[in-house]
Design an enzyme around this catalytic site. Sequence first.
Site, PDB file in Angstrom:
ATOM      1  CG  HIS A   1      46.259  46.040  47.149  1.00 22.87           C
ATOM      2  ND1 HIS A   1      45.046  45.196  47.614  1.00 22.87           N
ATOM      3  CD2 HIS A   1      46.868  45.460  46.551  1.00 22.87           C
ATOM      4  CE1 HIS A   1      45.513  43.870  47.170  1.00 22.87           C
ATOM      5  NE2 HIS A   1      46.522  43.980  46.596  1.00 22.87           N
TER       6      HIS A   1
ATOM      7  NE  ARG B   1      41.217  41.241  44.747  1.00 19.39           N
ATOM      8  CZ  ARG B   1      41.772  42.104  43.713  1.00 19.39           C
ATOM      9  NH1 ARG B   1      40.694  42.093  42.605  1.00 19.39           N
ATOM     10  NH2 ARG B   1      42.789  42.567  43.696  1.00 19.39           N
TER      11      ARG B   1
END
Lengths: 577, 239
Positions: free
Chosen positions: A240, A261
Amino acid sequence: MDASECARFETDVAIIGTGGAGLMCALHAKRRDPSIKVAIVSKGAVGRSGCTRMVQGGFNAALGPDDSIDAHFRDTVEGGHYLNDQELAWNLVCRAPEMIEELEASFGCLFDRERDGRLRLKPFGGQTHDRTVHRGDQTGLEIMGRLRDQLLRWNVLELEYWRALDLVFDNHGELSGLTILDTVSGLPALLLARAVVVATGGSATVYRISATAREKTGDGVAMCFRAGLELRDMEMLQFHPTGLVAGRSVLTGSVLEEGLRGAGAQLFNAQGERFMERYDSLRLERSTRDVVARASYTEIVEGRGTPAGGVLLDISHIGADEIARRFGGMLERTRLIGSDLTTGPVEVSPTAHFHMGGVVIDADCSTTIAGLFVAGEDAGGAHGANRLGGNGVAESVVFGARAGETAGEAVSDRAHYQPSEELVQDSLARTYAALHRELGVAPSCLSDRLKDVMWEHCGLVRTRDGLVRAKEELTSVALESSSIAVGGAKEMNPAWQEALDLANQLTVARLVVESALLREESRGAHYRSDFPNRDDESWLRSVIVQTADLGESILTRTRPVALTRLAPTGSRVAGYE
Amino acid sequence: MLSTSLPTRPAGTRRNLTVDIARTDAGARRAFQVEIVEPAVILDVLLAAQRLEPSLAFRYSCRVAMCGTCAVRVDGRPTLACQTRVPGTDGPLRLEPIAGLPIVKDLVVDMAPFWAAWRRTEPWFVARADKQVVLAEGDPSRVAIERGLDCIACAACWAGCDLTGTETGFLGPAALNRAMVLTADRRDGRRDERLAVVSQSGSLERCHYIHGCSAACPKDLDPARAIRQLRRWRLRGRV
């Protein structure tokens, strides 16, 4: 410990693991036929261990007005760099919407909705449509809380804090059940079952920096490997991109969710450069996890990271109120270590997160062993070489439910088989060896070495030389692990449990390294700097690993990916509608 | 949250910390000197102590306040080991198992009484026959549910309550909070029955609103308020 004096439990369906896949499996087996006897085995707390509960982001389902099953499928396969088992991926996307319906309408999950009542869908990396169903950033907690409560309705044998050891068979090779160990009393037992479902979750804890719950030590995959099943794509382990950097604290590696994000968070290196412009100028921070994680890693190792070894994630521009409303959990997480998402950038590093590789299964979760089923992260293939955010919990729920149905069906015409004494004896002997040994090495030292070598040489950027070194180091760790001594009593002995975890971690780590050595190209999570390009000519193939001698030696081969629905040109395979 | 209310030291600070950890074996070592590097949480202290004494037992799983398995008492107060910064004070740190539950070993407690109470409230959602209700953003039912959602069942509230350890029949703050969540839910088909079960347990009268539960909750939930809400519904005779 003698096999003959071992306690015995008998059940129809035995489920190993109580994350999302395990609990969905139990509920669906019971729903299919309430008279089916179900036992669940969990070395951690039932419903509170594993990773489904930690899911912050959400659950992908093609429910948006312009979205479609086909679009979700394409995103999943393109995101997986065409290494996916397309039938698994297809089943995943087809069944995701009805699972959302079931979680809400039957189990009471409360997902976020708009004022007009529509489900609120959030954008996630690598996806063409907004399709991530969520409850704030506590989606997994909501799902697992509700599933745990549903389970209380049913009469299920809960073997909580019991560790699953080995699958055992009768003298003709028929699956009998498994050996288990009560981690509290230190006593073993035999769990005889007509059907066994393996749903223990992945193995990202083999890396120094990892995001997962501590239980994820590859127990299920290692157990299936020892039993002779084929495993695929073991080199595909996802990092990740945004793990928290918290120095030496155990909090290092815990994830700051992908939705940040999606909501506009930007990544900068220590020089203030928005580096994603150089790696994926189109999608920037919303690119797939593999691309963003490797970009961050490259910035860090090439000296453009922060002194603490991270890059900077900044979402402060969307405003403090908005951050507090949408990402309250993430805000708390950063404040705990003395930084703050609302006031400026936070240091992050890639962190080992999810194993795409795993046991080869059919779309109904069955394996080549009659009566043995695998669901969730222990299975390989649905995500190919890279998993999209939001497809993980979807996989656990979809295939957990499916395994419950298939196993529930299987028990009607499958008998109980008495296990071979020798197999049981062998499993118990291996389990108790470290406890009975008087002098030897401590498991924590070997565990550290394993995690370090995997991080250094089998992580985000791999080379032949590095992998060879990793292989040698793992061989040496394996050798030393045969002289681990834990000392102390059998009752609730943490060091002993760590030693048992380590045995499975070592098995998985060896398979990851072996598979990574063989794949001489770069694809998805697997990046070889000595073979930096994706090579569809030679490598639209899976690496398959297997053993014929209980895991002593590893047989490797490759197998072409069956492009049953979509070809890498993006065009549909002829005959597929 | 407790974690933000204690003074802590800046990142990178290294120091030796004296810790006193409750042990079940009379002869087992209790006093530890561990080196910590900021930022550090109580779980880091426990892991460091376990390296020195591998038999030291405690539970944790997720590290991020989701699993709810690492609740301990830090200097007497129940909290999550993974979410509590090591205080900046110099004195020895006292770590004990949470109160009100049988101790299994060292800091590990038996959660069975907690779950037995939780189960007595019949906490499973049962859909209404029509399944047509949708709770949009802003729906009062949703607002009420969300107030009590995100409980991680860590039992810090159970430990912070002075009735749970002594009173038989008192279901405890977490179970009652969960009962409130389900009773507030217009989608659920067994709200009245569940309210009746909870009322008959006598728990709603027993609580005398000391708010120990709400003070202890690491997720900032307010079980005391949930109990008051259930009492209002009971007195009104309907939800």
